[in-house]
Scaffold this motif. Structure first.
Motif, PDB file in Angstrom:
ATOM      1  N   ASN A  23      -4.588  -4.917  -3.035  1.00 44.86           N
ATOM      2  CA  ASN A  23      -6.006  -5.226  -2.962  1.00 44.86           C
ATOM      3  C   ASN A  23      -6.257  -6.505  -2.181  1.00 44.86           C
ATOM      4  N   ALA A  24      -5.280  -7.417  -2.209  1.00 44.69           N
ATOM      5  CA  ALA A  24      -5.406  -8.636  -1.417  1.00 44.69           C
ATOM      6  C   ALA A  24      -5.273  -8.345   0.074  1.00 44.69           C
ATOM      7  N   ILE A  25      -4.533  -7.287   0.433  1.00 40.54           N
ATOM      8  CA  ILE A  25      -4.339  -6.943   1.845  1.00 40.54           C
ATOM      9  C   ILE A  25      -5.514  -6.136   2.369  1.00 40.54           C
ATOM     10  N   VAL A  26      -5.815  -5.031   1.699  1.00 43.41           N
ATOM     11  CA  VAL A  26      -6.855  -4.132   2.186  1.00 43.41           C
ATOM     12  C   VAL A  26      -8.215  -4.773   1.984  1.00 43.41           C
ATOM     13  N   GLY A  27      -9.134  -4.442   2.868  1.00 38.02           N
ATOM     14  CA  GLY A  27     -10.461  -5.027   2.740  1.00 38.02           C
ATOM     15  C   GLY A  27     -11.359  -4.663   3.901  1.00 38.02           C
ATOM     16  N   ALA A  28     -12.050  -5.658   4.426  1.00 40.53           N
ATOM     17  CA  ALA A  28     -13.070  -5.433   5.455  1.00 40.53           C
ATOM     18  C   ALA A  28     -12.494  -4.768   6.694  1.00 40.53           C
ATOM     19  N   SER A  29     -11.238  -5.017   6.996  1.00 42.30           N
ATOM     20  CA  SER A  29     -10.649  -4.491   8.230  1.00 42.30           C
ATOM     21  C   SER A  29     -10.568  -2.973   8.248  1.00 42.30           C
ATOM     22  N   VAL A  30     -10.598  -2.322   7.088  1.00 40.64           N
ATOM     23  CA  VAL A  30     -10.487  -0.867   7.072  1.00 40.64           C
ATOM     24  C   VAL A  30     -11.636  -0.224   7.834  1.00 40.64           C
ATOM     25  N   LEU A  31     -12.795  -0.857   7.838  1.00 39.53           N
ATOM     26  CA  LEU A  31     -13.947  -0.306   8.548  1.00 39.53           C
ATOM     27  C   LEU A  31     -13.828  -0.461  10.062  1.00 39.53           C
ATOM     28  N   SER A  32     -12.906  -1.312  10.508  1.00 39.63           N
ATOM     29  CA  SER A  32     -12.719  -1.534  11.948  1.00 39.63           C
ATOM     30  C   SER A  32     -11.555  -0.738  12.525  1.00 39.63           C
ATOM     31  N   MET A  33     -10.839   0.000  11.706  1.00 35.92           N
ATOM     32  CA  MET A  33      -9.684   0.747  12.207  1.00 35.92           C
ATOM     33  C   MET A  33     -10.064   1.816  13.241  1.00 35.92           C
ATOM     34  N   PRO A  34     -11.123   2.618  13.042  1.00 37.90           N
ATOM     35  CA  PRO A  34     -11.510   3.569  14.098  1.00 37.90           C
ATOM     36  C   PRO A  34     -11.855   2.871  15.414  1.00 37.90           C
ATOM     37  N   TYR A  35     -12.464   1.693  15.318  1.00 34.91           N
ATOM     38  CA  TYR A  35     -12.763   0.903  16.508  1.00 34.91           C
ATOM     39  C   TYR A  35     -11.479   0.531  17.239  1.00 34.91           C
ATOM     40  N   CYS A  36     -10.444   0.137  16.503  1.00 31.39           N
ATOM     41  CA  CYS A  36      -9.158  -0.221  17.110  1.00 31.39           C
ATOM     42  C   CYS A  36      -8.491   1.000  17.745  1.00 31.39           C
ATOM     43  N   PHE A  37      -8.605   2.150  17.088  1.00 28.17           N
ATOM     44  CA  PHE A  37      -8.024   3.367  17.649  1.00 28.17           C
ATOM     45  C   PHE A  37      -8.724   3.745  18.946  1.00 28.17           C
ATOM     46  N   GLN A  38     -10.029   3.544  19.026  1.00 27.98           N
ATOM     47  CA  GLN A  38     -10.726   3.850  20.262  1.00 27.98           C
ATOM     48  C   GLN A  38     -10.346   2.870  21.370  1.00 27.98           C
ATOM     49  N   LEU A 237       5.987  -1.910  -0.870  1.00 29.25           N
ATOM     50  CA  LEU A 237       5.085  -0.889  -1.412  1.00 29.25           C
ATOM     51  C   LEU A 237       3.629  -1.192  -1.059  1.00 29.25           C
ATOM     52  N   SER A 238       3.245  -2.439  -1.159  1.00 34.40           N
ATOM     53  CA  SER A 238       1.859  -2.822  -0.873  1.00 34.40           C
ATOM     54  C   SER A 238       1.523  -2.608   0.594  1.00 34.40           C
ATOM     55  N   VAL A 239       2.404  -3.052   1.487  1.00 34.69           N
ATOM     56  CA  VAL A 239       2.168  -2.899   2.925  1.00 34.69           C
ATOM     57  C   VAL A 239       2.128  -1.421   3.302  1.00 34.69           C
ATOM     58  N   THR A 240       3.013  -0.622   2.725  1.00 30.62           N
ATOM     59  CA  THR A 240       3.042   0.811   3.028  1.00 30.62           C
ATOM     60  C   THR A 240       1.785   1.511   2.552  1.00 30.62           C
ATOM     61  N   LEU A 241       1.349   1.212   1.336  1.00 29.21           N
ATOM     62  CA  LEU A 241       0.138   1.825   0.793  1.00 29.21           C
ATOM     63  C   LEU A 241      -1.081   1.490   1.636  1.00 29.21           C
ATOM     64  N   VAL A 242      -1.226   0.225   1.979  1.00 25.07           N
ATOM     65  CA  VAL A 242      -2.374  -0.195   2.786  1.00 25.07           C
ATOM     66  C   VAL A 242      -2.280   0.375   4.198  1.00 25.07           C
ATOM     67  N   GLY A 243      -1.076   0.415   4.759  1.00 18.89           N
ATOM     68  CA  GLY A 243      -0.900   0.997   6.089  1.00 18.89           C
ATOM     69  C   GLY A 243      -1.297   2.461   6.127  1.00 18.89           C
ATOM     70  N   PHE A 244      -0.988   3.195   5.072  1.00 18.36           N
ATOM     71  CA  PHE A 244      -1.399   4.600   4.985  1.00 18.36           C
ATOM     72  C   PHE A 244      -2.922   4.724   4.995  1.00 18.36           C
ATOM     73  N   ILE A 245      -3.592   3.871   4.229  1.00 20.23           N
ATOM     74  CA  ILE A 245      -5.053   3.896   4.193  1.00 20.23           C
ATOM     75  C   ILE A 245      -5.628   3.596   5.571  1.00 20.23           C
ATOM     76  N   TYR A 246      -5.117   2.567   6.228  1.00 19.51           N
ATOM     77  CA  TYR A 246      -5.602   2.198   7.556  1.00 19.51           C
ATOM     78  C   TYR A 246      -5.400   3.327   8.567  1.00 19.51           C
ATOM     79  N   PHE A 247      -4.232   3.962   8.512  1.00 15.92           N
ATOM     80  CA  PHE A 247      -3.916   5.012   9.488  1.00 15.92           C
ATOM     81  C   PHE A 247      -4.852   6.204   9.336  1.00 15.92           C
ATOM     82  N   ILE A 248      -5.069   6.654   8.105  1.00 20.93           N
ATOM     83  CA  ILE A 248      -5.933   7.817   7.880  1.00 20.93           C
ATOM     84  C   ILE A 248      -7.360   7.524   8.321  1.00 20.93           C
ATOM     85  N   VAL A 249      -7.893   6.377   7.908  1.00 19.35           N
ATOM     86  CA  VAL A 249      -9.263   6.027   8.278  1.00 19.35           C
ATOM     87  C   VAL A 249      -9.387   5.838   9.783  1.00 19.35           C
ATOM     88  N   GLY A 250      -8.416   5.160  10.382  1.00 21.84           N
ATOM     89  CA  GLY A 250      -8.475   4.912  11.818  1.00 21.84           C
ATOM     90  C   GLY A 250      -8.348   6.174  12.647  1.00 21.84           C
TER      91      GLY A 250
END
Length: 474
Positions: A23-38, A237-250
């Motif tokens: 929870n300390a890692i994931v946050g506001a940046s998740v909404l910017s992942m599609p922007y980064c993919f573009q 585990l934390s980095v992997t879990l958050v990375g999965f969330i970022y990848f799917i959303v992005g």
């Protein structure tokens, strides 16, 4: 990055710590992942995400190894023991900059999405005044009271619901394959797979999205002696879990909405279809960002306190600490390391952090700029450069010297290039507003000529998608 799910399934594994760090890692940046993919393209963005995750995991592990070798329990006093007071000040200022920038980004999301909710409920026109009022009200009623919590593990229920919410947001983004009307005309050939020009635009956002070094020690110090050895598994585990969330959303955020929008904004929620589910997630993001702020206030407050504590006069220190318990005195080390903040000062520091960040968020309208600037400066320092430098001095023979030096070099190069690119991009994106002002003030007899000349000039420096948007406006 070694990941052991078997250890995670053991009964005595500190599962709460995984949730807290995630929870300390994931946050506001998740909404910017599609922007980064573009900006980068699908393949390059995926590679960038994997590399940043690996670098973050390695950086956290060498920090913990250095802390264990020097018997330090905070980032600041680790740097003090290894390289002296100058490095301690650098770490404190970098931590404060990184965390305050992240809090500002959270507040911006609260204001942007909360103002949309208010305007829809009361059927009024959205405005900066509503945005500012939403931030101030939620700060006073939720963020500030929660930030007065003295222990990180008291917020564990918030961590659990927050991670569940982000996982549900992944499912919701993936479900847009069937829900989005734009998928009927989806053309896979129009997707971008590799775009070098977007690398240094997205790098600071992606690297910031994995940053947890400042909050790592908060989680580590709350582990018991029997579970402290599991910190490396907690990190992986934390980095992997958050990375999965970022990848799917992005990935799905970009592939689905690229057919509907030529340009994806830094806040993907701004272009989601307006329906009941979208309203639920609007409320969810407002709630998660509001309750997520205390997780960043905790280490920010500690950094401010250690910075202040290092500079007060010795007589004043003795006077202030006369009423502090013996436990506090026992927690002080040879270097003056202390963990208990006097309650009055605790409240003052919390108020300064929370309300200063709120007022800064009111003045900054661009989420991706706030994330990119924070990641390009304080993010590179606190996440990559400083951990490498500290570890090279703390463990000169107990680590992989090549990997650590490579981490430091990559951080320095990224800091310089990403900072320049971030400001350059922000200036160019604000050019249309300047051009509009110039056009309005131009003489009517020369307006068409001026418009065409300005358009050709602007076309040379911006993205092709923005060029199409500008041409349509004119």
């Amino acid at each position: 990055m070694h990941l052991s799910l078997n250890k995670f399934l053991q009964p005595n594994f500190p599962h709460k710590s995984v949730l807290s760090l995630s929870n300390a890692i994931v946050g506001a940046s998740v909404l910017s992942m599609p922007y980064c993919f573009q900006q980068c393209g699908i393949i390059l963005a995926t590679v960038l995400m994997v590399v940043c995750g690996i670098l973050t995991s390695y950086s956290c592990k060498i920090l913990i190894a250095s802390a264990q070798a020097t018997h330090s329990t905070t980032y600041e006093y680790l740097s003090l023991r290894v390289l002296g007071r100058t490095m301690k000040v650098i770490v404190e200022l970098s931590s404060i900059g990184l965390l305050c920038g992240s809090i500002v980004a959270y507040q911006m999301i609260v204001g942007d999405l909360g103002s949309v909710i208010i305007s829809q409920i009361f059927d009024v026109t959205n405005s900066p005044v509503i945005r500012a009022c939403v931030m101030l009200v939620l700060t006073c009623t939720i963020s500030f009271p929660l930030s007065l919590s003295e222990r990180f593990d008291h917020l564990t229920p918030i961590s659990i619901q927050s991670i569940i919410f982000y996982l549900l947001f992944c499912i919701y983004t993936f479900a847009q394959i069937w829900l989005s009307p734009g998928m009927a005309t989806f053309d896979v050939d129009k997707l971008v797979y590799w775009r070098w020009t977007g690398l240094f635009v997205s790098l600071p956002i992606v690297s910031l999205s994995f940053s947890c070094q400042t909050m790592l020690f908060v989680v580590y110090t709350e582990l018991s002696d029997s579970t402290s050895h599991a910190i490396n598994d907690i990190i992986d585990l934390s980095v992997t879990l958050v990375g999965f969330i970022y990848f799917i959303v992005g990935l799905f955020g970009y592939t689905i909405f690229s057919s509907l929008n030529e340009y994806i904004p830094g806040n993907i929620m701004q272009i989601y279809p307006k329906d009941l589910i979208q309203q639920i997630f609007l409320w969810g993001f407002v709630f998660n960002c509001t309750t997520g702020i205390p997780f960043m206030v905790n280490p920010t407050r500690r950094s401010l306190f250690t910075l202040w504590n290092d500079r007060v006069q010795s007589n004043l220190c003795k006077y202030l600490y006369k009423t502090i318990s013996l436990t506090f005195q026992q927690q002080q080390s040879l270097f003056g390391e202390c963990h208990l903040i006097p309650r009055q000062l605790f409240v003052i520091l919390t108020a300064v952090i929370v309300f200063t960040s709120t007022f800064m968020a009111i003045c900054i309208p661009n989420l991706e700029f706030a994330l990119a600037l924070t990641g390009a400066t304080s993010g590179q320092l606190i996440c990559y450069i400083l951990p490498a430098i500290i570890t090279l001095y703390a463990l000169p023979h107990g680590i992989d010297i090549f990997k650590t030096k490579l981490l430091m070099i990559l951080g320095i190069v990224s800091l310089v290039i990403c900072t320049i690119m971030t400001f350059e991009k922000e200036i160019l994106e604000n050019t249309p507003m300047l051009l509009s002002t110039i056009k309005t003030s131009s003489l009517s007899s020369t307006s068409e000529l001026t418009d065409e000349c300005l358009f050709r000039t602007y076309q040379q420096y911006i993205r092709p998608n923005d060029t199409c948007a500008l041409r349509g406006n004119h």
